[in-house]
Design an enzyme around this catalytic site. Structure first.
Site, PDB file in Angstrom:
ATOM      1  N   CYS A 166       0.851  -1.187   0.000  1.00 53.09           N
ATOM      2  CA  CYS A 166       0.000   0.000   0.000  1.00 53.09           C
ATOM      3  C   CYS A 166       0.891   1.242   0.000  1.00 53.09           C
ATOM      4  O   CYS A 166       1.893   1.288   0.726  1.00 53.09           O
ATOM      5  CB  CYS A 166      -0.890  -0.012   1.239  1.00 53.09           C
ATOM      6  SG  CYS A 166      -1.961   1.435   1.382  1.00 53.09           S
TER       7      CYS A 166
ATOM      8  N   HIS B 264      -9.026  -3.162  -2.676  1.00 51.84           N
ATOM      9  CA  HIS B 264      -8.065  -2.424  -1.851  1.00 51.84           C
ATOM     10  C   HIS B 264      -8.454  -0.946  -1.772  1.00 51.84           C
ATOM     11  O   HIS B 264      -8.509  -0.367  -0.682  1.00 51.84           O
ATOM     12  CB  HIS B 264      -6.657  -2.586  -2.444  1.00 51.84           C
ATOM     13  CG  HIS B 264      -5.592  -1.882  -1.699  1.00 51.84           C
ATOM     14  ND1 HIS B 264      -4.660  -2.550  -0.939  1.00 51.84           N
ATOM     15  CD2 HIS B 264      -5.278  -0.560  -1.596  1.00 51.84           C
ATOM     16  CE1 HIS B 264      -3.828  -1.659  -0.398  1.00 51.84           C
ATOM     17  NE2 HIS B 264      -4.174  -0.458  -0.797  1.00 51.84           N
ATOM     18  N   GLU B 265      -8.733  -0.340  -2.923  1.00 50.90           N
ATOM     19  CA  GLU B 265      -9.067   1.085  -2.930  1.00 50.90           C
ATOM     20  C   GLU B 265     -10.422   1.342  -2.284  1.00 50.90           C
ATOM     21  O   GLU B 265     -10.595   2.346  -1.580  1.00 50.90           O
ATOM     22  CB  GLU B 265      -9.014   1.644  -4.353  1.00 50.90           C
ATOM     23  CG  GLU B 265      -7.664   1.502  -5.039  1.00 50.90           C
ATOM     24  CD  GLU B 265      -6.473   2.007  -4.233  1.00 50.90           C
ATOM     25  OE1 GLU B 265      -6.619   2.941  -3.430  1.00 50.90           O
ATOM     26  OE2 GLU B 265      -5.376   1.431  -4.401  1.00 50.90           O
TER      27      GLU B 265
ATOM     28  N   HIS C 298     -10.046   1.685   1.380  1.00 52.95           N
ATOM     29  CA  HIS C 298      -9.602   3.024   1.802  1.00 52.95           C
ATOM     30  C   HIS C 298     -10.785   3.977   1.949  1.00 52.95           C
ATOM     31  O   HIS C 298     -10.826   4.776   2.880  1.00 52.95           O
ATOM     32  CB  HIS C 298      -8.604   3.614   0.800  1.00 52.95           C
ATOM     33  CG  HIS C 298      -7.206   3.131   0.990  1.00 52.95           C
ATOM     34  ND1 HIS C 298      -6.492   3.317   2.155  1.00 52.95           N
ATOM     35  CD2 HIS C 298      -6.372   2.479   0.145  1.00 52.95           C
ATOM     36  CE1 HIS C 298      -5.295   2.799   2.025  1.00 52.95           C
ATOM     37  NE2 HIS C 298      -5.191   2.269   0.818  1.00 52.95           N
TER      38      HIS C 298
END
Length: 164
Positions: A86, A128-129, A132
């Site tokens: 990351c 993953h994004e 966030h």
């Protein structure tokens, strides 16, 4: 210029807010995000990673730049382990199990519905994004023992992958 924030920054723990206005300012922000992502270098960057808690992320897995605004829903299937890092945890990588395939409904820069879907790297980047935007960092994907060791390593060594 905006910088990528690292683990511990408050924006990485906050749930992001939807974008309401689709204008030149939004396009300028996503252009800047792509520039930061490529310079890092990375394959994805979410707005919270530059201290902005808006539901936006950019990505490029080698097929050209993409922008996702206000992700609506995600569908996933399968399972695969993959070494994952990351930009907000520079220098660290962990074996992470995630669904192999992801399909994400979101909006483009004009507010039109767009769908991104794929497996392997694309499926992983989408998940993953999106994490966030929900205020989650990669460490939340680790089991307790590995997370405890990762936090210890970060506290002792800092971020060896970050230019100082």
């Amino acid at each position: 210029m905006l910088d990528i924030v690292t683990f511990g920054h408050p924006s990485l723990k906050m749930k992001s807010q939807n974008v309401d206005i689709f204008d030149e300012e939004l396009k300028d922000l996503t252009d800047k995000m792509l520039e930061i992502m490529y310079e890092a270098p990375g394959v994805g960057l979410a707005a919270p990673q530059i201290g902005i808690n808006k539901n936006i992320f950019v990505f490029d897995i080698g097929e050209g730049p993409n922008i996702a605004v206000n992700p609506i829903s995600i569908k996933v299937s399968g399972k695969v382990n993959f070494l994952e890092g990351c930009l907000s945890l520079p220098g660290y990588y962990w074996e992470i199990e995630r669904p192999e395939y992801a399909k994400l409904d979101c909006l483009d820069l004009k507010g039109n519905k767009i769908i991104y879907e794929g497996d392997d790297l694309l499926g992983r980047v989408l998940q993953h994004e999106l994490d966030h935007l929900k205020g989650k960092v990669l460490l939340t994907c680790l089991n307790r023992k590995t997370r405890k060791q990762a936090l210890k390593d970060i506290s002792i060594n800092g971020f060896p992958g970050k230019d100082v």
